[in-house]
Motif scaffolding. Structure first.
Motif, PDB file in Angstrom:
ATOM      1  N   LEU A 244       1.028  -0.906   0.014  1.00  0.00           N
ATOM      2  CA  LEU A 244       0.110  -0.033   0.021  1.00  0.00           C
ATOM      3  C   LEU A 244       0.899   1.151  -0.223  1.00  0.00           C
ATOM      4  CD1 LEU A 244      -2.164  -1.285   2.938  1.00  0.00           C
ATOM      5  CD2 LEU A 244      -2.931  -1.092   0.405  1.00  0.00           C
ATOM      6  N   PRO A 245       0.334   2.451  -0.468  1.00  0.00           N
ATOM      7  CA  PRO A 245       1.187   3.650  -0.472  1.00  0.00           C
ATOM      8  C   PRO A 245       1.112   4.047   1.246  1.00  0.00           C
ATOM      9  CG  PRO A 245      -0.801   3.958  -2.010  1.00  0.00           C
ATOM     10  CD  PRO A 245      -0.788   2.510  -1.164  1.00  0.00           C
ATOM     11  N   ILE A 258       4.318   0.662   1.698  1.00  0.00           N
ATOM     12  CA  ILE A 258       4.155  -0.162   3.210  1.00  0.00           C
ATOM     13  C   ILE A 258       3.935  -1.624   2.775  1.00  0.00           C
ATOM     14  CG2 ILE A 258       1.963   0.702   3.751  1.00  0.00           C
ATOM     15  CD1 ILE A 258       2.883   0.842   6.681  1.00  0.00           C
ATOM     16  N   GLY A 259       4.422  -2.528   3.412  1.00  0.00           N
ATOM     17  CA  GLY A 259       4.218  -3.702   3.253  1.00  0.00           C
ATOM     18  C   GLY A 259       3.467  -4.594   4.485  1.00  0.00           C
ATOM     19  N   ASP A 323      10.791   1.076  -1.700  1.00  0.00           N
ATOM     20  CA  ASP A 323      10.932   2.265  -2.632  1.00  0.00           C
ATOM     21  C   ASP A 323       9.881   2.136  -3.820  1.00  0.00           C
ATOM     22  OD1 ASP A 323      12.262   0.813  -4.286  1.00  0.00           O
ATOM     23  OD2 ASP A 323      14.135   1.586  -3.998  1.00  0.00           O
ATOM     24  N   ALA A 324       9.971   3.103  -4.524  1.00  0.00           N
ATOM     25  CA  ALA A 324       9.035   3.069  -5.860  1.00  0.00           C
ATOM     26  C   ALA A 324       9.186   2.126  -6.642  1.00  0.00           C
ATOM     27  CB  ALA A 324       8.986   4.505  -6.501  1.00  0.00           C
ATOM     28  N   ALA A 327      12.262  -2.123  -4.216  1.00  0.00           N
ATOM     29  CA  ALA A 327      13.294  -2.559  -3.394  1.00  0.00           C
ATOM     30  C   ALA A 327      13.010  -2.288  -1.857  1.00  0.00           C
ATOM     31  CB  ALA A 327      14.579  -1.859  -3.991  1.00  0.00           C
ATOM     32  N   ARG A 328      13.480  -3.215  -0.814  1.00  0.00           N
ATOM     33  CA  ARG A 328      13.378  -2.988   0.347  1.00  0.00           C
ATOM     34  C   ARG A 328      14.280  -1.640   0.917  1.00  0.00           C
ATOM     35  NH1 ARG A 328      13.101  -6.711   4.634  1.00  0.00           N
ATOM     36  NH2 ARG A 328      12.578  -5.468   6.667  1.00  0.00           N
ATOM     37  N   VAL A 329      13.528  -0.982   1.727  1.00  0.00           N
ATOM     38  CA  VAL A 329      14.003   0.211   2.440  1.00  0.00           C
ATOM     39  C   VAL A 329      14.406  -0.156   3.943  1.00  0.00           C
ATOM     40  CG1 VAL A 329      13.855   2.550   3.403  1.00  0.00           C
ATOM     41  CG2 VAL A 329      13.040   1.948   0.894  1.00  0.00           C
ATOM     42  N   VAL A 330      15.575  -0.488   4.375  1.00  0.00           N
ATOM     43  CA  VAL A 330      15.714  -0.589   5.788  1.00  0.00           C
ATOM     44  C   VAL A 330      15.926   0.571   6.956  1.00  0.00           C
ATOM     45  CG1 VAL A 330      17.639  -1.971   7.331  1.00  0.00           C
ATOM     46  CG2 VAL A 330      16.918  -2.620   4.960  1.00  0.00           C
TER      47      VAL A 330
END
Length: 330
Positions: A244-245, A258-259, A323-324, A327-330
């Motif tokens: 989702l955004p 967001i996952g 990110d858009a 890719a995972r953002v840690v």
């Protein structure tokens, strides 16, 4: 059994890059599952290891030995295909014994009898040894197909979606059997599937493939809890992860997406969502929600009733951020 090492292996068919620079080690005694959709490169990877396809580049080592110049027979692998590939005019006993009677193995008949009887016990089909293959059920035929590989003592077993043509109950039963057999034999096994349940329940390690590339490799727990991308996160978990955004939720967030795993959405406070429908599945209820035009699936108390169009409040717990590009953002 032996360790199998893949280093920068690639294979193209015309303009299609089927396998793209894969590096991976299948440790001795491991049960590794290659997971991905149709066209991800799973079967081609198996065929490159077995020698049924020729590498464009890279190396395959089995037990520390470069097998790039070896024939399939010289590589000492056993392969199980999606289709049963049994000899219909032969009995179960002779189907199981067939690989051992090859000119390469030259196995003595007393050893063949011992191995066939042992594998028949492992597969729980000793009472079927005298039957013709055509007299077996689908599940029994697949057991014999798997048994034809197991009678050998190869460096590695390669299995290409061997359960996909079976019904749900047989698949579940044989998943348990394969895991038990692996534990009993201490074998090294590389298994290909697009079925995430097979991957989660059987694998010691999972390699996730996307368009011929190995995008993540780790234990089922690692890949489920710490995916590197939206693609990887979506390969494991039923119901699938909600992407989702981040703008839907108040507060500071990393990334743009967001996952939320269904089990990581809490009720009681937060933002309002509308119930679309509830699926009662016995030990839990699967709740389908609308959140400002975005579909969400979550899990909830099986004893509570949810009428359509009811408004509830939800709050994310332990979210994953991307990110858009995914890719995972840690």
């Amino acid at each position: 059994m032996a360790e199998v090492s893949l280093t920068n292996i690639s294979k193209a068919f015309g303009k299609t890059q089927a396998v793209d620079d894969i590096t991976m080690t299948i440790e001795d005694g491991a049960f590794v599952v290659l997971l991905g959709p149709t066209g991800a490169g799973k079967t081609t990877t198996l065929r490159l290891i077995s020698g049924l396809e020729k590498l464009d580049s890279g190396t395959v080592k089995i037990g520390g030995r470069d097998v790039g110049g070896d024939t399939p027979a010289q590589r000492d692998v056993a392969m199980v295909f999606q289709q049963y590939s049994l000899y219909p005019h032969l009995t179960v006993r002779d189907n199981l014994a067939f690989p051992l009677r090859s000119p390469i193995l030259k196995t003595p008949e007393d050893v063949i009898t011992e191995k066939v009887n042992k594998i028949a016990e492992v597969l729980q089909i000793p009472h079927k040894l005298g039957n013709k293959a055509t007299e077996l059920s689908g599940g029994e035929m697949q057991r014999v197909s798997i048994g034809r590989a197991l009678v050998r003592d190869p460096s590695i077993y390669l299995m290409d979606e061997p359960l996909s043509s079976l019904d749900a109950k047989l698949r579940a039963d044989l998943r348990v059997e394969l895991k038990r057999i692996h534990a009993d034999l201490g074998s090294t096994l590389l298994y290909v599937t697009h079925d995430q349940i097979e991957a989660m329940t059987m694998a010691s390690h999972i390699g996730v493939l996307e368009e011929g590339r190995l995008v993540q490799y780790g234990t089922p727990k690692e890949i489920y809890e710490d995916p590197r991308s939206v693609y990887v996160a979506g390969r494991l978990g039923l119901p699938r992860i909600n992407i989702l955004p981040v703008s839907l939720f108040p507060g500071d967030h990393k990334g743009t997406q967001i996952g939320l795993r269904p089990e990581n959405i809490r009720q009681g406070d937060g933002i309002e969502a509308t119930v679309i429908r509830a699926e009662h599945l016995g030990d839990h209820t699967r709740l389908h929600l609308d959140l400002q035009g975005h579909a969400i699936t979550t899990l909830t108390d099986p004893h509570q009733a949810y009428a359509p169009n009811t408004t509830i409040k939800i709050n994310p717990q332990s979210p994953l951020y991307f990110d858009a590009s995914g890719a995972r953002v840690v």
